[in-house]
Design a protein around this motif. Structure first.
Motif, PDB file in Angstrom:
ATOM      1  N   ALA A  16      -4.533  -4.157  -5.954  1.00 51.79           N
ATOM      2  CA  ALA A  16      -5.079  -5.487  -6.260  1.00 51.79           C
ATOM      3  C   ALA A  16      -3.981  -6.545  -6.161  1.00 51.79           C
ATOM      4  O   ALA A  16      -4.206  -7.637  -5.610  1.00 51.79           O
ATOM      5  CB  ALA A  16      -5.696  -5.489  -7.656  1.00 51.79           C
ATOM      6  N   GLY A  17      -2.802  -6.230  -6.672  1.00 52.64           N
ATOM      7  CA  GLY A  17      -1.687  -7.173  -6.573  1.00 52.64           C
ATOM      8  C   GLY A  17      -1.277  -7.431  -5.146  1.00 52.64           C
ATOM      9  O   GLY A  17      -0.963  -8.571  -4.773  1.00 52.64           O
TER      10      GLY A  17
ATOM     11  N   PRO B 242      -4.626   4.712 -12.697  1.00 47.99           N
ATOM     12  CA  PRO B 242      -5.014   3.303 -12.626  1.00 47.99           C
ATOM     13  C   PRO B 242      -3.918   2.379 -12.097  1.00 47.99           C
ATOM     14  O   PRO B 242      -4.227   1.303 -11.584  1.00 47.99           O
ATOM     15  CB  PRO B 242      -5.362   2.967 -14.083  1.00 47.99           C
ATOM     16  N   TRP B 243      -2.659   2.819 -12.211  1.00 46.31           N
ATOM     17  CA  TRP B 243      -1.572   1.967 -11.722  1.00 46.31           C
ATOM     18  C   TRP B 243      -1.706   1.686 -10.229  1.00 46.31           C
ATOM     19  O   TRP B 243      -1.310   0.609  -9.744  1.00 46.31           O
ATOM     20  CB  TRP B 243      -0.222   2.610 -12.023  1.00 46.31           C
ATOM     21  N   GLN B 244      -2.264   2.640  -9.475  1.00 50.26           N
ATOM     22  CA  GLN B 244      -2.450   2.422  -8.030  1.00 50.26           C
ATOM     23  C   GLN B 244      -3.406   1.258  -7.775  1.00 50.26           C
ATOM     24  O   GLN B 244      -3.164   0.427  -6.894  1.00 50.26           O
ATOM     25  CB  GLN B 244      -3.016   3.682  -7.371  1.00 50.26           C
ATOM     26  N   LEU B 245      -4.494   1.232  -8.559  1.00 50.77           N
ATOM     27  CA  LEU B 245      -5.470   0.166  -8.389  1.00 50.77           C
ATOM     28  C   LEU B 245      -4.830  -1.190  -8.679  1.00 50.77           C
ATOM     29  O   LEU B 245      -5.106  -2.176  -7.982  1.00 50.77           O
ATOM     30  CB  LEU B 245      -6.655   0.406  -9.321  1.00 50.77           C
TER      31      LEU B 245
ATOM     32  N   LEU C 216       0.823  -1.208   0.000  1.00 54.14           N
ATOM     33  CA  LEU C 216       0.000   0.000   0.000  1.00 54.14           C
ATOM     34  C   LEU C 216       0.857   1.258   0.000  1.00 54.14           C
ATOM     35  O   LEU C 216       0.465   2.285  -0.582  1.00 54.14           O
ATOM     36  CB  LEU C 216      -0.937  -0.011   1.216  1.00 54.14           C
ATOM     37  N   ALA C 217       2.020   1.199   0.645  1.00 57.23           N
ATOM     38  CA  ALA C 217       2.934   2.347   0.614  1.00 57.23           C
ATOM     39  C   ALA C 217       3.465   2.570  -0.805  1.00 57.23           C
ATOM     40  O   ALA C 217       3.576   3.703  -1.269  1.00 57.23           O
ATOM     41  CB  ALA C 217       4.078   2.127   1.586  1.00 57.23           C
ATOM     42  N   ILE C 218       3.794   1.477  -1.499  1.00 55.61           N
ATOM     43  CA  ILE C 218       4.242   1.591  -2.889  1.00 55.61           C
ATOM     44  C   ILE C 218       3.142   2.195  -3.758  1.00 55.61           C
ATOM     45  O   ILE C 218       3.409   2.991  -4.669  1.00 55.61           O
ATOM     46  CB  ILE C 218       4.667   0.212  -3.434  1.00 55.61           C
ATOM     47  N   ALA C 219       1.891   1.840  -3.451  1.00 56.72           N
ATOM     48  CA  ALA C 219       0.754   2.366  -4.213  1.00 56.72           C
ATOM     49  C   ALA C 219       0.439   3.812  -3.859  1.00 56.72           C
ATOM     50  O   ALA C 219      -0.419   4.426  -4.517  1.00 56.72           O
ATOM     51  CB  ALA C 219      -0.479   1.501  -3.976  1.00 56.72           C
ATOM     52  N   GLY C 220       1.104   4.349  -2.832  1.00 59.11           N
ATOM     53  CA  GLY C 220       0.855   5.731  -2.445  1.00 59.11           C
ATOM     54  C   GLY C 220      -0.463   5.947  -1.751  1.00 59.11           C
ATOM     55  O   GLY C 220      -1.032   7.041  -1.786  1.00 59.11           O
TER      56      GLY C 220
ATOM     57  N   MET D  50      -9.717   1.266  -0.071  1.00 60.53           N
ATOM     58  CA  MET D  50     -10.489   1.914  -1.136  1.00 60.53           C
ATOM     59  C   MET D  50     -10.718   3.393  -0.812  1.00 60.53           C
ATOM     60  O   MET D  50     -10.632   4.259  -1.698  1.00 60.53           O
ATOM     61  CB  MET D  50     -11.834   1.199  -1.318  1.00 60.53           C
ATOM     62  N   VAL D  51     -11.007   3.669   0.463  1.00 63.83           N
ATOM     63  CA  VAL D  51     -11.192   5.077   0.856  1.00 63.83           C
ATOM     64  C   VAL D  51      -9.882   5.837   0.675  1.00 63.83           C
ATOM     65  O   VAL D  51      -9.851   6.939   0.106  1.00 63.83           O
ATOM     66  CB  VAL D  51     -11.679   5.165   2.310  1.00 63.83           C
ATOM     67  N   GLY D  52      -8.776   5.246   1.167  1.00 64.22           N
ATOM     68  CA  GLY D  52      -7.482   5.898   1.018  1.00 64.22           C
ATOM     69  C   GLY D  52      -7.091   6.074  -0.437  1.00 64.22           C
ATOM     70  O   GLY D  52      -6.471   7.079  -0.816  1.00 64.22           O
ATOM     71  N   LEU D  53      -7.457   5.111  -1.265  1.00 61.33           N
ATOM     72  CA  LEU D  53      -7.122   5.177  -2.684  1.00 61.33           C
ATOM     73  C   LEU D  53      -7.869   6.318  -3.373  1.00 61.33           C
ATOM     74  O   LEU D  53      -7.312   7.035  -4.219  1.00 61.33           O
ATOM     75  CB  LEU D  53      -7.462   3.848  -3.358  1.00 61.33           C
TER      76      LEU D  53
END
Length: 373
Positions: free
Chosen positions: A293-294, A286-289, A242-246, A276-279
């Protein structure tokens, strides 16, 4: 795990074995009830002792392994105790600034969530949410933000009131301070404590009772050592991904999702909702999603196929619905302490129930055979 010596494995008549097993079951249930009574009545004494015994139980395999390498029990205990203390201090020194920074973001996180999540959901789905939902969400977000902002002063006020009760404050401090001391001596004398328990068991019943305690040890070790290990590994996987996803609050969400895994589905569900809220609040593309998911896919596959089978195995064997019911029931009866003890106590009760059912299925009442003799 305790290994029953050959001289303790003499077969017993079925009726005698049944009496021993049923008595052992009653004693185990009584001991579990006694733990809650002691915590309720003598919490200032019982809790530190229980924590120290738990620590000794968790670290005993490490000290035993060092003993096999020709290191004395005292030096092995000292080495394990010093290593675990340094690891704990290091983790606390690292995590306190991290969690302080994350906690400082919470009021703004809820304020932004209350005003931005609904519009983004509407834009994503192409539908309009009723106005009262927008209003209610904004009110809840504002209330949560105000509550979190006042949490610090409120906690300080409660701490001051608690400290004003000198006797309770001193007892609590002494209890916390004595836990490491008791833990060290319990860990050093662990084989002696087990020996004292074995000495009071009747010799004819020793083999059977030892096997029953070995079953309980399998269950407890799988939960106490296994689940904590699984929760730690999953927290690292979730937090890192999640940290990598920002994603905002990545570390907090990772810890909730990781250790929440002790209650099946709960940790994953809460972690997914918070993610999902944080996202939505930190959307960059879309790369974050894809990364989120990964992360969840890797965590779930690793937990189901690698981590849990290798670390925990099938020794606890509680169905997910049984764990959820146990947490709700113990929490309702005994509060937060009940929630903490729900799963290990339920696992022990499962062993007790299995023993009782096994003996019942060998009785003439169940088999329909005429009693012998």
């Amino acid at each position: 795990m305790h290994v029953v010596p050959p001289e303790e494995t003499l077969p017993l008549p079925e009726e005698e074995a049944r009496r021993i097993d049923l008595l052992w079951s009653l004693v185990m249930v009584g001991m579990l009830g006694l733990v809650f009574v002691l915590i309720s009545v003598f919490g200032g004494v019982a809790v530190p002792v229980l924590l120290a015994l738990t620590g000794a139980y968790v670290f005993n395999p490490l000290v035993t392994a060092l003993e096999r390498r020709k290191l004395s029990r005292t030096w092995g205990t000292t080495l394990v105790f010093a290593g675990s203390t340094l690891a704990l201090v290091g983790a606390v020194l690292y995590l306190i600034p991290v969690f302080r920074e994350e906690a400082a973001k919470l009021p703004e996180f809820f304020r932004r969530a209350s005003t931005q999540v609904i519009p983004r959901v509407e834009a994503l789905l192409g539908v309009s949410v009723p106005e009262f939902v927008n209003q209610r969400t904004a009110e809840l977000g504002a209330q949560a933000s105000d509550l979190l902002q006042s949490a610090g002063p409120t906690a300080a006020s409660l701490a001051a009131r608690f400290a004003s009760n000198t006797a309770r404050f001193v007892t609590t401090l002494l209890g916390l301070a004595v836990v490491p001391v008791l833990g060290f001596f319990f860990l050093q004398d662990y084989p002696r404590l087990i020996g004292l328990v074995r000495e009071v068991i009747p010799r004819r019943a020793l083999g059977l009772v030892s096997r029953r305690f070995s079953e309980v040890d399998d269950v407890l070790s799988a939960f106490v050592r296994g689940q904590l290990t699984v929760g730690s590994i999953l927290s690292v996987i979730y937090g890192t991904g999640l940290a990598i996803a920002g994603v905002d609050m990545a570390i907090v969400i990772g810890v909730i999702a990781g250790f929440g895994n002790m209650v099946p589905y709960l940790g994953t569900a809460i972690g997914l909702v918070l993610t999902m809220v944080g996202l939505m609040l930190s959307w960059q593309g879309p790369w974050q999603l894809a990364v989120v998911a990964g992360t969840f896919a890797v965590a779930q596959l690793s937990e189901g196929l690698v981590i849990t089978p290798r670390v925990v195995g099938e020794k606890v064997g509680l169905a997910p619905v049984a764990v959820i019911i146990a947490v709700l029931a113990f929490g309702e009866l005994f509060g937060f302490v009940g929630i903490l003890l729900a799963v290990p106590f339920s696992a022990i009760l499962k062993v007790v129930l299995r023993v009782v059912v096994q003996r019942y299925q060998k009785m003439p009442l169940y088999t329909g055979e005429a009693p012998k003799g």
